[in-house]
Each structure stands twice: as structure tokens, then as C-alpha cells.
Motif scaffolding. Structure first.
Motif, short mmCIF file in Angstrom:
data_model
loop_
_atom_site.label_atom_id
_atom_site.label_comp_id
_atom_site.label_asym_id
_atom_site.label_seq_id
_atom_site.Cartn_x
_atom_site.Cartn_y
_atom_site.Cartn_z
N ASP A 173 0.83 -1.21 0.00
CA ASP A 173 0.00 0.00 0.00
C ASP A 173 0.87 1.26 0.00
O ASP A 173 0.59 2.22 -0.74
CB ASP A 173 -0.93 -0.01 1.21
N LEU A 174 1.92 1.26 0.80
CA LEU A 174 2.82 2.42 0.83
C LEU A 174 3.51 2.61 -0.51
O LEU A 174 3.69 3.75 -0.96
CB LEU A 174 3.84 2.25 1.95
N ARG A 175 3.90 1.53 -1.17
CA ARG A 175 4.52 1.64 -2.49
C ARG A 175 3.56 2.25 -3.51
O ARG A 175 3.95 3.09 -4.32
CB ARG A 175 5.00 0.28 -2.98
N ARG A 176 2.28 1.83 -3.47
CA ARG A 176 1.28 2.42 -4.37
C ARG A 176 1.12 3.91 -4.11
O ARG A 176 1.04 4.71 -5.04
CB ARG A 176 -0.07 1.72 -4.20
N LYS A 177 1.10 4.29 -2.83
CA LYS A 177 0.95 5.71 -2.48
C LYS A 177 2.15 6.52 -2.97
O LYS A 177 1.99 7.64 -3.45
CB LYS A 177 0.76 5.87 -0.98
N VAL A 178 3.34 5.96 -2.85
CA VAL A 178 4.54 6.65 -3.33
C VAL A 178 4.49 6.80 -4.85
O VAL A 178 4.77 7.88 -5.38
CB VAL A 178 5.83 5.89 -2.90
N GLU A 179 4.09 5.75 -5.55
CA GLU A 179 3.98 5.84 -7.01
C GLU A 179 2.94 6.88 -7.43
O GLU A 179 3.16 7.65 -8.36
CB GLU A 179 3.64 4.47 -7.60
#
Length: 111
Positions: free
Chosen positions: A20-26
Motif C-alpha cells: 500500500d505504501l509503495r502504491r501511495k509513493v507511485e
């Protein structure tokens, strides 16, 4: 984005949180790139502070409103359309040539 091989040993909730954090960063990186393009003076037909060290482009088809007085209808909206500057106002406008490359725009009530 690189993945740590140890992530597979983490609990499922931690793996989900990292995903989820990776999606938010992207998503944030995508929005930042879009914002950078929108503020790029080279890719814009309206530029704020054109003579500053860092001019700010307002994006294609930007419309800018200038308040010309204290009343609600004392404004002029400007935008570029088909290679011409369009000026519209909340009431009648007076466009007064000041020199060969300068004009004053005022709101008028006496029409």
C-alpha cells in the motif's frame, strides 16, 4: 522501486502495508510529475512571474482572473485562444491604448 528479499518472511499485514505504501509513493510521484509539467513555463501558454529566476507556467488553456476593484463584478478574466488574448469581465470593460505595446483594462458602469 526495489524490494527487500526479506519482505517475504514478514507477516501478511506487513507485506500488505508495504504494498500500500509503495502504491501511495507511485501515485505521489505521478502527481508530482504532472504538477511539474503544469508549472513548466515551456509547456504553458500562461506564465506567472515571467521575468523571475523561476517562472511558473500555469498549464495549457489557463484562465487568470484579475480583480480590478472592490465590487463583486470588478474583474477581468484573461486566457489565450487560437493565438489571441481573450479578455472578458464581470461587467463592461474599457480597453484604453497606452502605447504601441500597452493597454489599460478597466471595468465600466456607465454603459
Amino acid at each position: 522501486m526495489s524490494y527487500d528479499p526479506r519482505e517475504g518472511k514478514l507477516p501478511k499485514w506487513a507485506q500488505d502495508l508495504l504494498a500500500d505504501l509503495r502504491r501511495k509513493v507511485e501515485d505521489a510521484e505521478t502527481r508530482a510529475e504532472e504538477a511539474r509539467y503544469a508549472t513548466d513555463p515551456e509547456g504553458s501558454d500562461a506564465v506567472l512571474y515571467p521575468h523571475a529566476d523561476v517562472p511558473v507556467g500555469l498549464g495549457d488553456h489557463a484562465q487568470v482572473r484579475f480583480k480590478l476593484g472592490p465590487r463583486k463584478h470588478d474583474y477581468a478574466d484573461l486566457r489565450v485562444e487560437r493565438g489571441a488574448l481573450l479578455v472578458s469581465g464581470g461587467q463592461y470593460l474599457s480597453i484604453e491604448p497606452a502605447s504601441g505595446n500597452l493597454a489599460r483594462v478597466r471595468t465600466r458602469e456607465d454603459y
